[in-house]
Design a protein around this motif. Sequence first.
Motif, mmCIF file in Angstrom:
data_model
loop_
_atom_site.group_PDB
_atom_site.id
_atom_site.type_symbol
_atom_site.label_atom_id
_atom_site.label_comp_id
_atom_site.label_asym_id
_atom_site.label_seq_id
_atom_site.Cartn_x
_atom_site.Cartn_y
_atom_site.Cartn_z
ATOM 1 N N GLU A 75 0.832 -1.210 0.000
ATOM 2 C CA GLU A 75 0.000 0.000 0.000
ATOM 3 C C GLU A 75 0.865 1.258 0.000
ATOM 4 O O GLU A 75 0.560 2.235 -0.695
ATOM 5 C CB GLU A 75 -0.930 0.007 1.212
ATOM 6 C CG GLU A 75 -2.023 -1.034 1.141
ATOM 7 C CD GLU A 75 -2.762 -1.196 2.450
ATOM 8 O OE1 GLU A 75 -3.976 -1.442 2.386
ATOM 9 O OE2 GLU A 75 -2.146 -1.088 3.534
ATOM 10 N N ARG A 76 1.921 1.233 0.752
ATOM 11 C CA ARG A 76 2.815 2.388 0.801
ATOM 12 C C ARG A 76 3.527 2.582 -0.541
ATOM 13 O O ARG A 76 3.673 3.716 -1.016
ATOM 14 C CB ARG A 76 3.808 2.214 1.931
ATOM 15 C CG ARG A 76 3.100 2.253 3.284
ATOM 16 C CD ARG A 76 3.935 1.744 4.392
ATOM 17 N NE ARG A 76 4.872 2.764 4.831
ATOM 18 C CZ ARG A 76 5.629 2.619 5.890
ATOM 19 N NH1 ARG A 76 5.569 1.512 6.599
ATOM 20 N NH2 ARG A 76 6.462 3.561 6.238
ATOM 21 N N ARG A 78 2.348 1.613 -3.462
ATOM 22 C CA ARG A 78 1.326 2.074 -4.403
ATOM 23 C C ARG A 78 1.148 3.590 -4.289
ATOM 24 O O ARG A 78 1.096 4.306 -5.294
ATOM 25 C CB ARG A 78 -0.004 1.370 -4.118
ATOM 26 C CG ARG A 78 -1.134 1.827 -5.058
ATOM 27 C CD ARG A 78 -2.514 1.547 -4.501
ATOM 28 N NE ARG A 78 -2.678 2.372 -3.302
ATOM 29 C CZ ARG A 78 -3.325 1.987 -2.209
ATOM 30 N NH1 ARG A 78 -3.851 0.797 -2.126
ATOM 31 N NH2 ARG A 78 -3.422 2.785 -1.184
ATOM 32 N N ASP A 79 1.060 4.089 -3.064
ATOM 33 C CA ASP A 79 0.907 5.529 -2.875
ATOM 34 C C ASP A 79 2.104 6.289 -3.422
ATOM 35 O O ASP A 79 1.948 7.353 -4.034
ATOM 36 C CB ASP A 79 0.697 5.860 -1.397
ATOM 37 C CG ASP A 79 -0.697 5.505 -0.917
ATOM 38 O OD1 ASP A 79 -1.567 5.209 -1.763
ATOM 39 O OD2 ASP A 79 -0.926 5.527 0.308
ATOM 40 N N LEU A 81 3.997 5.379 -5.932
ATOM 41 C CA LEU A 81 3.860 5.378 -7.392
ATOM 42 C C LEU A 81 2.783 6.351 -7.866
ATOM 43 O O LEU A 81 2.870 6.888 -8.974
ATOM 44 C CB LEU A 81 3.558 3.968 -7.900
ATOM 45 C CG LEU A 81 4.699 2.959 -7.771
ATOM 46 C CD1 LEU A 81 4.240 1.577 -8.220
ATOM 47 C CD2 LEU A 81 5.920 3.412 -8.575
ATOM 48 N N LEU A 82 1.761 6.569 -7.038
ATOM 49 C CA LEU A 82 0.698 7.515 -7.380
ATOM 50 C C LEU A 82 1.064 8.962 -7.043
ATOM 51 O O LEU A 82 0.270 9.873 -7.241
ATOM 52 C CB LEU A 82 -0.596 7.133 -6.661
ATOM 53 C CG LEU A 82 -1.231 5.813 -7.109
ATOM 54 C CD1 LEU A 82 -2.400 5.443 -6.202
ATOM 55 C CD2 LEU A 82 -1.682 5.922 -8.560
ATOM 56 N N GLY A 83 2.271 9.151 -6.516
ATOM 57 C CA GLY A 83 2.725 10.502 -6.201
ATOM 58 C C GLY A 83 2.218 11.031 -4.877
ATOM 59 O O GLY A 83 2.243 12.240 -4.640
ATOM 60 N N GLN A 84 1.763 10.144 -4.002
ATOM 61 C CA GLN A 84 1.271 10.565 -2.692
ATOM 62 C C GLN A 84 2.320 10.268 -1.630
ATOM 63 O O GLN A 84 2.924 9.200 -1.623
ATOM 64 C CB GLN A 84 -0.023 9.829 -2.337
ATOM 65 C CG GLN A 84 -1.178 10.162 -3.238
ATOM 66 C CD GLN A 84 -2.438 9.433 -2.817
ATOM 67 O OE1 GLN A 84 -2.478 8.714 -1.834
ATOM 68 N NE2 GLN A 84 -3.496 9.624 -3.580
ATOM 69 N N ASP A 86 3.724 9.201 1.958
ATOM 70 C CA ASP A 86 3.300 8.187 2.928
ATOM 71 C C ASP A 86 2.433 8.812 4.019
ATOM 72 O O ASP A 86 1.428 8.248 4.435
ATOM 73 C CB ASP A 86 4.532 7.520 3.548
ATOM 74 C CG ASP A 86 4.166 6.553 4.660
ATOM 75 O OD1 ASP A 86 3.332 5.651 4.413
ATOM 76 O OD2 ASP A 86 4.689 6.694 5.775
ATOM 77 N N ARG A 89 -1.712 9.304 3.804
ATOM 78 C CA ARG A 89 -2.739 8.300 4.076
ATOM 79 C C ARG A 89 -2.371 7.386 5.243
ATOM 80 O O ARG A 89 -3.027 6.397 5.488
ATOM 81 C CB ARG A 89 -3.022 7.471 2.827
ATOM 82 C CG ARG A 89 -3.485 8.371 1.699
ATOM 83 C CD ARG A 89 -4.367 7.832 0.648
ATOM 84 N NE ARG A 89 -5.192 6.714 0.901
ATOM 85 C CZ ARG A 89 -6.513 6.767 1.117
ATOM 86 N NH1 ARG A 89 -7.120 7.918 1.167
ATOM 87 N NH2 ARG A 89 -7.215 5.678 1.266
#
Length: 142
Positions: A75-76, A78-79, A81-84, A86, A89
């Motif tokens: 999940e971390r 993925r975030d 890669l999505l430019g978010q 840690d 979220r």
Amino acid sequence: MTQRIMLLTPQLPFPAHQGATLRNFGLIRGLAGQGFKITLLTLLEEGQPPPRETPLVNLCERIIPIAAPSRTRQERFRDLLLGQADMARRCWTPLMARYVEQFLSSQDFDFVQIEGLEMAAYLTTIRQHAPEVKLIYDAHNV
């Protein structure tokens, strides 16, 4: 006139043993001392005491402890890669969002205070359900 504040914290502010908990417990004690009615929505990590066994029970009108979420490495990643970030979220849990929505829909608050960057994920929920509420965002060490 009594003012009501909803306070969102990333961990239970007791025991007050490090920076964020010391600060948040001090804020709660100060607000309660000024007559504020406090609704505390807090993430509860494993090993923290039940809120009813802390001094918070005498300072807050209502305490809602919610199990702190855990994030997998996937999940971390993925975030990332999505430019978010840690932190964006890290403390997100649908249960906390539902409680925020429920209380904002059923009670008038003068303020909502978000403690820490990791709690900013709830800004959208707050603005959707109480666009007029005064919002306090405390980014601590950011």
